[in-house]
Design a protein around this motif. Structure first.
Motif, PDB file in Angstrom:
ATOM      1  N   ILE A  30     101.440  25.785  13.429  1.00 52.00           N
ATOM      2  CA  ILE A  30     100.078  26.107  12.967  1.00 52.00           C
ATOM      3  C   ILE A  30      99.211  24.846  13.009  1.00 52.00           C
ATOM      4  N   ILE A  32      99.604  22.190  14.895  1.00 49.80           N
ATOM      5  CA  ILE A  32      99.358  21.795  16.292  1.00 49.80           C
ATOM      6  C   ILE A  32      98.283  22.676  16.914  1.00 49.80           C
ATOM      7  N   ARG A  33      98.384  23.958  16.661  1.00 52.66           N
ATOM      8  CA  ARG A  33      97.476  24.910  17.319  1.00 52.66           C
ATOM      9  C   ARG A  33      96.101  24.946  16.669  1.00 52.66           C
ATOM     10  N   TYR A  34      96.051  24.644  15.388  1.00 53.13           N
ATOM     11  CA  TYR A  34      94.777  24.811  14.682  1.00 53.13           C
ATOM     12  C   TYR A  34      94.266  23.507  14.072  1.00 53.13           C
ATOM     13  N   VAL A  35      94.318  22.432  14.863  1.00 50.22           N
ATOM     14  CA  VAL A  35      93.731  21.166  14.423  1.00 50.22           C
ATOM     15  C   VAL A  35      92.246  21.405  14.156  1.00 50.22           C
ATOM     16  N   GLY A  36      91.763  20.871  13.062  1.00 48.58           N
ATOM     17  CA  GLY A  36      90.366  21.102  12.697  1.00 48.58           C
ATOM     18  C   GLY A  36      90.268  22.147  11.614  1.00 48.58           C
ATOM     19  N   LEU A  37      91.047  23.216  11.795  1.00 40.18           N
ATOM     20  CA  LEU A  37      91.082  24.265  10.782  1.00 40.18           C
ATOM     21  C   LEU A  37      92.118  23.896   9.717  1.00 40.18           C
ATOM     22  N   PHE A  43      97.679  15.595  14.567  1.00 40.06           N
ATOM     23  CA  PHE A  43      98.226  16.338  15.704  1.00 40.06           C
ATOM     24  C   PHE A  43      99.471  15.639  16.220  1.00 40.06           C
ATOM     25  N   ARG A  44      99.368  14.313  16.336  1.00 45.11           N
ATOM     26  CA  ARG A  44     100.478  13.551  16.905  1.00 45.11           C
ATOM     27  C   ARG A  44     101.737  13.677  16.031  1.00 45.11           C
ATOM     28  N   ASP A 163     103.111  28.815  27.651  1.00 46.30           N
ATOM     29  CA  ASP A 163     102.610  28.625  26.290  1.00 46.30           C
ATOM     30  C   ASP A 163     102.284  29.958  25.630  1.00 46.30           C
ATOM     31  N   THR A 164     101.737  30.877  26.394  1.00 47.25           N
ATOM     32  CA  THR A 164     101.388  32.190  25.823  1.00 47.25           C
ATOM     33  C   THR A 164     102.651  32.895  25.318  1.00 47.25           C
ATOM     34  N   VAL A 167     103.681  31.180  22.154  1.00 43.81           N
ATOM     35  CA  VAL A 167     102.803  31.533  21.027  1.00 43.81           C
ATOM     36  C   VAL A 167     103.072  32.963  20.564  1.00 43.81           C
ATOM     37  N   LEU A 168     103.341  33.858  21.496  1.00 46.84           N
ATOM     38  CA  LEU A 168     103.630  35.249  21.105  1.00 46.84           C
ATOM     39  C   LEU A 168     104.886  35.309  20.232  1.00 46.84           C
ATOM     40  N   PHE A 170     106.022  32.822  18.480  1.00 49.32           N
ATOM     41  CA  PHE A 170     105.597  32.159  17.232  1.00 49.32           C
ATOM     42  C   PHE A 170     104.910  33.159  16.303  1.00 49.32           C
ATOM     43  N   ILE A 171     104.089  34.020  16.889  1.00 49.24           N
ATOM     44  CA  ILE A 171     103.385  35.037  16.092  1.00 49.24           C
ATOM     45  C   ILE A 171     104.395  35.999  15.462  1.00 49.24           C
TER      46      ILE A 171
END
Lengths: 214, 436
Positions: A30, A32-37, A43-44, A163-164, A167-168, A170-171
């Motif tokens: 989460i 890694i994928r949602y940096v900023g949020l 990230f590193r 990656d998709t 991520v799937l 991961f979901i």
């Protein structure tokens, strides 16, 4: 009430490493994928932790795989070969979780040494362990070093495709992990199943299980 | 009996060697004192303001700066070295053979080639020659960079006299204030001037393909190793991120999706058989949005329709928006090293997208595309080769993730609430029944 020793030490160690690692993988995923949020760690750092835990998880997978492959415990994963029987038991289990549990009905699945899992558990665990985790490990390794595995990545259609898929899965884990933890509270007491995963013992009604009872 | 071509060539080469040797030995003498023939030429052409009207309407200056010519490396070969076709007896001719200045310059390239054949061969491979072949009226010829009557050796190696800035003034200005330009100005000859990266005569466009990486790593030989110390997936970053993206931190960035044939691994020169390409993009500039995700996917499907050889794919590359910005290179300490700059939603790097095909001499022709081509579900089949974690994530997957998280947490909470509610209800019912 009988106490039966169903979760041997290697399984318990594997389970808690697996559980902790999976939770950490989802959390760092989460980040890694949602940096900023989400800004808990950089990230590193998230990538580094994610990679290290991934290798622990992969190694742990093989502990699980080899343990069951070379012990008679593999019987707990043997599928029910009679489809009608399997279907009937599955429907009965779904009805229990969807309705019977509210009324206080007893769990239709009677636990024993070699029948630890109800039909739903058996199906889900096999999907998780033999399909989702290997896919996640495989795609994760490809993403870990895209240049080294460029040929394989391109074969599957490129980094975005790999990656998709990652991520799937991961979901699916993001959905499954809290669900799995909740289902653990559906024993006779909310902590019964958790306690069993620490000391290895489950309690069953007398007459419902014979094998392995103390 | 005629001589063989080989014999003629050998005699010519020997004669040229003798002339050049003599020229070299007496260079300073010639520079100081022009030959009688040159003096005769300069008697007229040394007069300021000498010019003539060409048939095409242009005015051609015929004035030769005597001192400049005397200091030029060409003074040793004299006027007739290049203008051997002029007959002093009938000069000037009644009718000028020169129609336009450009036409004359193009013709004179062959004269330069007589002595500078190696440089000519290199120039033929250049982007400049390709533009000349295309008929570009301002594409540089020999005389565009080398003032023919005042050729000074080493002029292209000095900041003040490098000829590139005549046409590429804005780029040179950016370069002059860059880490390279500042170092060069301070006397560090190891710092690259224009030709250091672009070549002197075989001028190339390093930004095309992997050229830029090769150029940068040509000098910065330890860069790969030093990046590997801290940059995950270093090779991938080197492949898809051009050096100025991080080393020109003020630059605007864009994603360039290059159409290429994944079978031959070569860039596609034009989308053959897809007339809708032009209409779909609508613009050859990067600023306008053109291709939307579905159109791009349809375009690729059309390019890869059954019966077509090869497989056309898109290779993504993160680059700076303009050539000027590519030259605004900062010191290493100022380079972007924060992953979050790109690996986050809404990152500036992914707000501008172009789709490129290979143009003449490797100069890409870019068409605008909407930024959604990087985040749509259509991007999986169409832009499979380009993805930046966080930065170009697919919106549909985000929605799925939120639903999964809500389901994974919400369903147990709902189930638990029902269990509690049922328990209260059953307890109350049993209590009432007990009373009854």
């Amino acid at each position: 009430m009988l106490r039966i020793y169903v979760h041997s030490l290697p399984v318990r160690i594997w389970h808690w490493i697996n559980a902790t690692a999976c939770v950490m993988m989802v959390l760092t995923g989460i980040q890694i994928r949602y940096v900023g949020l989400v800004n808990v760690v950089s990230f590193r750092t998230a990538v580094t932790v994610h990679n290290w835990i991934a290798f622990i998880l992969i190694a742990n997978f093989f502990v699980w795989f080899l343990f069951y492959l070379f012990s008679d415990k593999i019987r707990i994963y043997h599928p029910e070969l009679n489809p009608m029987k399997h279907f009937h038991r599955t429907v009965r289990q779904i009805i229990y979780y969807g309705y019977g549990v509210f009324k206080g009905d007893p769990n239709p699945h009677h636990l024993s040494l070699y029948r630890q899992f109800n039909p739903l558990q058996s199906m889900v665990y096999q999907i998780v362990m033999l399909l989702l985790l290997p896919i996640q490990g495989f795609t994760g390794i490809l993403l870990w070093d895209l240049s080294r595995f460029a040929g394989v990545v391109n074969y599957f259609g490129g980094v975005r495709v790999v990656d998709t898929v990652h991520v799937l899965v991961f979901i699916v884990f993001a959905f499954y992990i809290p669900f799995h933890a909740y289902l653990g509270t559906l024993g006779r007491t909310p902590i019964e199943k958790f306690k069993a995963m620490f000391d290895g013992y489950e309690e069953v009604e007398e007459g419902q299980s014979a094998d392995g009872a103390e | 009996m005629g001589r063989s071509p080989f014999a003629i060539g050998a005699i010519g080469a020997a004669a040229a060697a003798v002339v050049l040797a003599l020229a070299g030995m007496t260079m300073s003498a010639f520079a100081a004192a022009p030959s009688a023939g040159d003096t005769q030429c300069l008697a007229c052409h040394g007069s300021p303001g000498m010019e003539k009207q060409l048939a095409g309407g242009e005015t051609l200056s015929l004035h030769i700066e005597s001192d400049g010519f005397a200091q030029s490396v060409h003074s040793v070969i004299g006027c007739t070295g290049c203008h051997a076709n002029i007959d002093p007896a009938s000069h000037p001719p009644a009718e000028s053979p020169i129609t336009t200045k450009r036409e004359f310059s193009v013709a004179m390239v062959q004269i330069c080639r007589t002595c500078h054949n190696d440089q000519f061969a290199q120039w033929q491979q250049s982007v400049h020659a390709a533009l000349v072949s295309e008929g570009n009226p301002v594409a540089p010829l020999c005389t565009s960079c080398h003032s023919p009557h005042a050729v000074i050796k080493g002029a292209a190696e000095e900041m003040d006299t490098v000829p590139c800035k005549t046409c590429h003034g804005d780029i040179f200005t950016a370069y002059a204030t860059s880490v390279h330009g500042v170092a060069r100005s301070s006397g560090q000859t190891g710092a690259p001037l224009c030709f250091g990266c672009h070549g002197a005569h075989n001028v190339s466009v390093p930004s095309a393909g992997q050229g830029l990486k090769d150029v940068c790593l040509g000098c910065h030989t330890d860069a790969r190793a030093s990046h590997r110390d801290w940059l995950p997936n270093t090779e991938l970053h080197f492949d898809v991120v051009s050096c100025p993206v991080c080393h020109a931190p003020q630059a605007h960035r864009r994603v360039d999706l290059v159409l290429y044939d994944s079978t031959t691994q070569k860039e596609v020169s034009e989308p053959v058989g897809v007339p809708e390409f032009e209409s779909a993009t609508g613009s050859s500039t990067a600023t306008r949005t053109g291709l939307d995700p579905k159109t791009l996917w349809t375009l690729l499907s059309t390019l890869n329709r059954s019966g077509v050889e090869g497989k056309t794919s898109l290779k993504g590359r993160l680059d700076v928006s303009t050539g000027v910005e590519a030259h605004e290179l900062a010191a290493k300490s100022a380079a972007i090293s924060d992953c979050d700059t790109c690996h986050r939603a809404g990152a500036a790097a992914f707000q501008s997208v172009t789709v490129s095909v290979a143009g003449p001499a490797g100069i890409p022709i870019s068409y605008g595309a909407s930024k959604e081509v990087l985040s749509s579900a259509f991007s999986v089949p169409s832009v499979g080769g380009f993805y930046a974690i966080g930065g170009t994530r697919i919106t549909f997957l985000d929605i799925l993730f939120v639903l999964a998280l809500l389901g994974g947490i919400g369903i147990p909470i709902g189930h638990l609430a029902l269990r509690v509610a049922f328990k209260i209800y059953l307890n109350r019912k049993s209590h009432e029944q007990g009373k009854g």
